[in-house]
Motif scaffolding. Structure first.
Motif, PDB file in Angstrom:
ATOM      1  N   ARG B 316       0.835  -1.207   0.000  1.00 22.99           N
ATOM      2  CA  ARG B 316       0.000   0.000   0.000  1.00 22.99           C
ATOM      3  C   ARG B 316       0.864   1.249   0.000  1.00 22.99           C
ATOM      4  NH1 ARG B 316      -2.324  -1.680   4.560  1.00 22.99           N
ATOM      5  NH2 ARG B 316      -3.653  -3.489   4.278  1.00 22.99           N
ATOM      6  N   GLN B 317       1.983   1.212   0.727  1.00 22.39           N
ATOM      7  CA  GLN B 317       2.886   2.370   0.743  1.00 22.39           C
ATOM      8  C   GLN B 317       3.424   2.657  -0.648  1.00 22.39           C
ATOM      9  OE1 GLN B 317       6.004   2.310   3.694  1.00 22.39           O
ATOM     10  NE2 GLN B 317       4.634   1.380   5.191  1.00 22.39           N
ATOM     11  N   VAL B 318       3.760   1.595  -1.377  1.00 21.33           N
ATOM     12  CA  VAL B 318       4.283   1.782  -2.728  1.00 21.33           C
ATOM     13  C   VAL B 318       3.236   2.466  -3.599  1.00 21.33           C
ATOM     14  CG1 VAL B 318       4.997   0.583  -4.819  1.00 21.33           C
ATOM     15  CG2 VAL B 318       5.903  -0.129  -2.609  1.00 21.33           C
ATOM     16  N   GLU B 319       1.978   1.993  -3.511  1.00 23.44           N
ATOM     17  CA  GLU B 319       0.893   2.603  -4.268  1.00 23.44           C
ATOM     18  C   GLU B 319       0.735   4.075  -3.887  1.00 23.44           C
ATOM     19  OE1 GLU B 319      -0.385  -0.704  -6.540  1.00 23.44           O
ATOM     20  OE2 GLU B 319      -1.192   1.346  -6.535  1.00 23.44           O
ATOM     21  N   PHE B 320       0.733   4.356  -2.614  1.00 21.64           N
ATOM     22  CA  PHE B 320       0.534   5.711  -2.101  1.00 21.64           C
ATOM     23  C   PHE B 320       1.645   6.628  -2.567  1.00 21.64           C
ATOM     24  CE2 PHE B 320      -0.658   9.078   0.626  1.00 21.64           C
ATOM     25  CZ  PHE B 320       0.478   9.564   1.231  1.00 21.64           C
ATOM     26  N   LEU B 321       2.888   6.180  -2.448  1.00 22.85           N
ATOM     27  CA  LEU B 321       4.034   7.012  -2.804  1.00 22.85           C
ATOM     28  C   LEU B 321       4.070   7.280  -4.299  1.00 22.85           C
ATOM     29  CD1 LEU B 321       6.747   5.405  -0.535  1.00 22.85           C
ATOM     30  CD2 LEU B 321       5.865   7.730  -0.345  1.00 22.85           C
ATOM     31  N   SER B 322       3.727   6.272  -5.101  1.00 18.61           N
ATOM     32  CA  SER B 322       3.745   6.484  -6.546  1.00 18.61           C
ATOM     33  C   SER B 322       2.638   7.458  -6.942  1.00 18.61           C
ATOM     34  CB  SER B 322       3.580   5.157  -7.272  1.00 18.61           C
ATOM     35  OG  SER B 322       2.395   4.520  -6.894  1.00 18.61           O
ATOM     36  N   MET B 323       1.473   7.366  -6.286  1.00 20.71           N
ATOM     37  CA  MET B 323       0.380   8.307  -6.545  1.00 20.71           C
ATOM     38  C   MET B 323       0.783   9.725  -6.137  1.00 20.71           C
ATOM     39  SD  MET B 323      -2.687   8.905  -7.567  1.00 20.71           S
ATOM     40  CE  MET B 323      -3.478   7.310  -7.703  1.00 20.71           C
ATOM     41  N   LYS B 324       1.412   9.826  -4.982  1.00 18.96           N
ATOM     42  CA  LYS B 324       1.821  11.129  -4.459  1.00 18.96           C
ATOM     43  C   LYS B 324       2.849  11.775  -5.373  1.00 18.96           C
ATOM     44  CE  LYS B 324       2.954  13.153   0.013  1.00 18.96           C
ATOM     45  NZ  LYS B 324       3.288  12.852   1.412  1.00 18.96           N
ATOM     46  N   LEU B 325       3.771  10.964  -5.846  1.00 22.78           N
ATOM     47  CA  LEU B 325       4.823  11.461  -6.722  1.00 22.78           C
ATOM     48  C   LEU B 325       4.241  11.955  -8.039  1.00 22.78           C
ATOM     49  CD1 LEU B 325       7.873  11.775  -6.844  1.00 22.78           C
ATOM     50  CD2 LEU B 325       8.007   9.485  -7.781  1.00 22.78           C
ATOM     51  N   SER B 326       3.261  11.224  -8.568  1.00 22.42           N
ATOM     52  CA  SER B 326       2.656  11.624  -9.838  1.00 22.42           C
ATOM     53  C   SER B 326       1.826  12.891  -9.667  1.00 22.42           C
ATOM     54  CB  SER B 326       1.783  10.495 -10.367  1.00 22.42           C
ATOM     55  OG  SER B 326       0.715  10.249  -9.487  1.00 22.42           O
ATOM     56  N   SER B 327       1.191  13.062  -8.512  1.00 28.07           N
ATOM     57  CA  SER B 327       0.341  14.241  -8.312  1.00 28.07           C
ATOM     58  C   SER B 327       1.170  15.482  -7.989  1.00 28.07           C
ATOM     59  CB  SER B 327      -0.638  13.975  -7.175  1.00 28.07           C
ATOM     60  OG  SER B 327       0.053  13.794  -5.961  1.00 28.07           O
ATOM     61  N   VAL B 328       2.298  15.267  -7.269  1.00 27.26           N
ATOM     62  CA  VAL B 328       3.122  16.424  -6.883  1.00 27.26           C
ATOM     63  C   VAL B 328       3.703  17.102  -8.113  1.00 27.26           C
ATOM     64  CG1 VAL B 328       5.353  16.998  -5.871  1.00 27.26           C
ATOM     65  CG2 VAL B 328       3.677  15.689  -4.561  1.00 27.26           C
ATOM     66  N   ASN B 329       4.250  16.309  -9.027  1.00 26.73           N
ATOM     67  CA  ASN B 329       4.848  16.879 -10.230  1.00 26.73           C
ATOM     68  C   ASN B 329       3.812  16.965 -11.337  1.00 26.73           C
ATOM     69  OD1 ASN B 329       7.363  17.070  -9.077  1.00 26.73           O
ATOM     70  ND2 ASN B 329       7.907  14.968  -9.651  1.00 26.73           N
ATOM     71  N   THR B 330       3.626  18.177 -11.891  1.00 26.58           N
ATOM     72  CA  THR B 330       2.724  18.285 -13.031  1.00 26.58           C
ATOM     73  C   THR B 330       3.288  17.510 -14.210  1.00 26.58           C
ATOM     74  OG1 THR B 330       3.856  20.300 -13.692  1.00 26.58           O
ATOM     75  CG2 THR B 330       1.873  20.531 -12.316  1.00 26.58           C
ATOM     76  N   ARG B 331       4.616  17.450 -14.272  1.00 24.44           N
ATOM     77  CA  ARG B 331       5.259  16.670 -15.328  1.00 24.44           C
ATOM     78  C   ARG B 331       6.342  15.804 -14.717  1.00 24.44           C
ATOM     79  NH1 ARG B 331       6.562  21.290 -19.917  1.00 24.44           N
ATOM     80  NH2 ARG B 331       4.403  21.970 -20.283  1.00 24.44           N
ATOM     81  N   LEU B 332       6.720  14.764 -15.439  1.00 24.02           N
ATOM     82  CA  LEU B 332       7.854  13.955 -15.006  1.00 24.02           C
ATOM     83  C   LEU B 332       9.153  14.730 -15.134  1.00 24.02           C
ATOM     84  CD1 LEU B 332       6.980  10.475 -16.496  1.00 24.02           C
ATOM     85  CD2 LEU B 332       6.801  11.203 -14.130  1.00 24.02           C
ATOM     86  N   ASP B 333       9.133  15.829 -15.905  1.00 24.98           N
ATOM     87  CA  ASP B 333      10.354  16.621 -16.076  1.00 24.98           C
ATOM     88  C   ASP B 333      10.866  17.114 -14.729  1.00 24.98           C
ATOM     89  OD1 ASP B 333       9.200  18.134 -19.160  1.00 24.98           O
ATOM     90  OD2 ASP B 333      10.207  16.227 -18.738  1.00 24.98           O
TER      91      ASP B 333
END
Lengths: 180, 456
Positions: B316-333
């Motif tokens: 669940r932590q992995v899911e949460f962190l990946s979601m958080k990372l995607s939402s924090v950055n508008t782009r992967l750049d």
């Protein structure tokens, strides 16, 4: 056994490579798609830590390959991707349900003493937990041996801890950068 | 000569078998002795000589013959005389070497007996006493068996000269028995040679022995066939014994070498099951050490529960962190910029400190990158630092596992408070020192998992 810094670094490198592969294709997509890409690349990076020597890593690679074969081949280019993907997993044993039911009925008919009944209940509890563990660990359903299942679980937990540590540090760095 | 000795040694077993047959022979002799005894002295002398030869022949025949033919001979009671003759012939033919020994011993005994022999009066006394002892029953039979065993030992020691006084007693006692058995063949030569004398009798006996040696070739051939038949089952038995030895060795290698306690089952299935249980318990202990909060739990079911919950929480932590990372950055750049920013600081350090660059490892570079990121982030505002601190504390509380990077960040914060913003050089030096300490810790931590892996 504890995750080591060398494992963290290796995971980070693999993950970075995966993200670079995803970068041109997923720049202006939705948050859900981006999350999926990040998760997928992280899983493949984690599996590549063991280089296909364990059942859970092979099962995870096979699962991600069905979703995105290109990514898996690119990320595992240094580890003989074809051999990993084609390598066989242990076969699942299939039993006829009718026979199982008959045997259960026969067992239930017998009357048992209090101590025997308590022991039977304990065995049943352990059996259910073991089945639950098989469902949680990737490839666990294919392991017919309890010893193997426990060993795979040990390795999987260590790898998961590595993944969580690295991802958390990246998220913290990103958040700090944004606030600045 | 050696072969003959081996043959004799091989034949040594049958006399034990023949002992009951010899006892039955004794019974027959007892029945024969019930007949009346002739009192003539001259006949007694001739009987002594003939009985001496017959004694050795019978002993040899009993030794050489196999147990089965001897039984058949004794079973036919009516043909007792012929059986005696057959035994004599077989004995002579079977042991050619021994015959010469017999003749020498006969010569010795012939010379010895008249010198040491008592007067005829004493002979009469011995005759009267021996039938009483024989009629008594079992003890007499035992004594006779002992005497036959003496004959057996003599036949083996025939080459060595036995002492004379030992020879005297047994032939005297057997003299009375043997003449009844061989009475019919002896009467004819005795009647023909009585007027000629002792010397003429000896010559005639030598001629008889020669003729006997030549005539019965069929008997020897049949005997050889019997020997072959006997040898074959022995070889079969030997081969069987070899097979048993090989079989016994193999399962020993295949067995699991586990010492079972008293009362424990020792069949292979039970041993294998016990080994499996030991492996499972070892793995469970390792999992107990790895999963936090699992040390207090006792019982396999509860432990498995804890393990399952922990794995699920990590996932669940992995899911949460990946979601958080995607939402924090508008782009992967942005994420890539963060990663690249880590790579820039090590290069700048290389420019500033050429000598120390050689000592750096890849881990040190990444840690330095994190360090510099943190310093730059902390520079602009103190209030922003205060805001970040509770986030870190909340994160540490929410997640049980500890991070080395967090410890590193806290150290950097404390250092920043001590030093001013402009002293970047001093901060860099302190960073190097910490990195060295961490390297040592990493080295120590690396050793432990290697041991664990080795154990696995």
């Amino acid at each position: 056994m504890q995750p080591t810094s060398s494992m963290n670094e290796e995971f980070l490198k693999k993950w970075q490579m995966g993200l670079q592969i995803f970068r041109p294709s997923i720049d202006n997509t939705s948050v859900h798609e981006r999350k999926k890409a990040i998760k997928l690349s992280a899983d493949v990076a984690m599996a590549s830590l063991r280089k296909g020597t364990t059942c859970w890593s092979r099962a995870l690679i096979e699962k991600t390959a069905t979703e995105d074969n290109f990514l898996v081949r690119q990320m595992l280019s240094g580890i003989k991707a074809e051999t990993l993907i084609n390598k066989k997993l242990p076969k699942k044993t299939v039993c006829h349900r009718k026979i199982v039911r008959r045997s259960k009925k026969i067992l239930r008919r017998k009357s048992k003493s209090a101590s025997e009944e308590a022991a039977a209940k304990a065995k049943r509890l352990v059996k259910r937990r073991t089945q639950g563990l098989r469902n949680v660990v990737p490839g666990g359903e294919l392991m017919s041996n309890d010893v193997l299942l426990l060993q795979e679980t040990l390795d999987y937990i260590v790898s998961l801890q590595t993944q969580v540590n690295v991802m958390r540090s990246i998220v913290d760095a990103a958040e700090a950068e944004i606030e600045r | 000569m050696e072969n003959e000795l081996f043959m004799n040694a091989g034949v040594s077993h049958p006399p034990v078998m023949t002992s009951p047959s010899s006892s039955s022979a004794m019974l027959k002799w007892v029945s024969m002795e019930t007949q009346p005894v002739d009192p003539s002295l001259s006949r007694n002398l001739f009987w002594e000589k003939s009985t001496e030869q017959s004694i050795f022949d019978s002993a040899l025949s009993s030794l050489v013959s196999s147990p089965t033919p001897s039984n058949s001979n004794f079973s036919v009671g009516g043909v007792g005389g012929e059986n005696v003759i057959m035994r004599e012939l077989i004995g002579k033919l079977g042991n050619i070497g021994d015959i010469y020994g017999i003749t020498a011993s006969n010569g010795n005994s012939c010379y010895a007996t008249p010198m040491s022999s008592p007067p005829p009066g004493s002979m009469m006394e011995t005759k009267t006493t021996t039938p009483m002892a024989e009629l008594s029953g079992d003890p007499g039979f035992a004594e006779r068996a002992a005497r036959f065993s003496c004959f057996g030992s003599r036949s083996f020691n025939s080459r060595t000269n036995s002492p004379f006084p030992i020879n005297n007693e047994p032939p005297i006692t057997t003299n009375e028995k043997m003449p009844r058995v061989s009475s019919s063949p002896v009467f004819k030569p005795l009647a023909s040679h009585v007027p000629a004398g002792e010397s003429s009798g000896e010559l005639s006996r030598k001629r008889k022995t020669k003729s006997k040696q030549n005539s019965p070739s069929a008997v020897s051939s049949s005997k050889e066939i019997e020997e072959k038949e006997d040898s074959d089952p022995k070889r079969c038995k030997k081969s069987e014994e070899n097979g048993d030895k090989t079989k016994s060795i193999d399962p020993y290698k295949d067995y699991i070498h586990v010492r079972a306690r008293r009362g424990q089952a020792t069949d292979s299935h039970s041993l294998a099951e016990r080994v499996r249980r030991e492996k499972i318990s070892e793995r469970m202990k390792l999992l107990q050490d790895l999963v936090p909060g699992c040390n207090k739990v006792t019982g396999k079911a509860l432990m498995l529960d804890e393990i399952i919950n922990y794995v699920q929480s990590l996932q669940r932590q992995v899911e949460f962190l990946s979601m958080k990372l995607s939402s924090v950055n508008t782009r992967l750049d942005f994420n890539m910029d963060a990663l690249l920013s880590k790579d820039i600081f090590p290069s700048s350090n290389n420019l500033m400190h050429h000598q120390q660059v050689l000592q750096l490892d890849s881990s040190a570079e990444t840690l330095l990158g994190d360090h510099h990121n943190k310093n730059l982030q902390l520079n602009p505002d103190i209030s922003s630092n205060n805001v970040i601190n509770p986030l870190e504390t909340s994160e540490t509380r929410s997640f049980i596992s500890h991070l080395p990077t967090l410890a590193h960040f806290t150290d950097s914060i404390s250092q920043y408070s001590t030093f001013s913003e402009d002293d970047l050089h001093s901060i860099i030096h302190m960073g190097f020192a910490q990195n060295r300490l961490q390297e040592l810790n990493q080295g120590s931590s690396n050793q432990v998992p290697s041991h664990m892996k080795a154990e696995l």
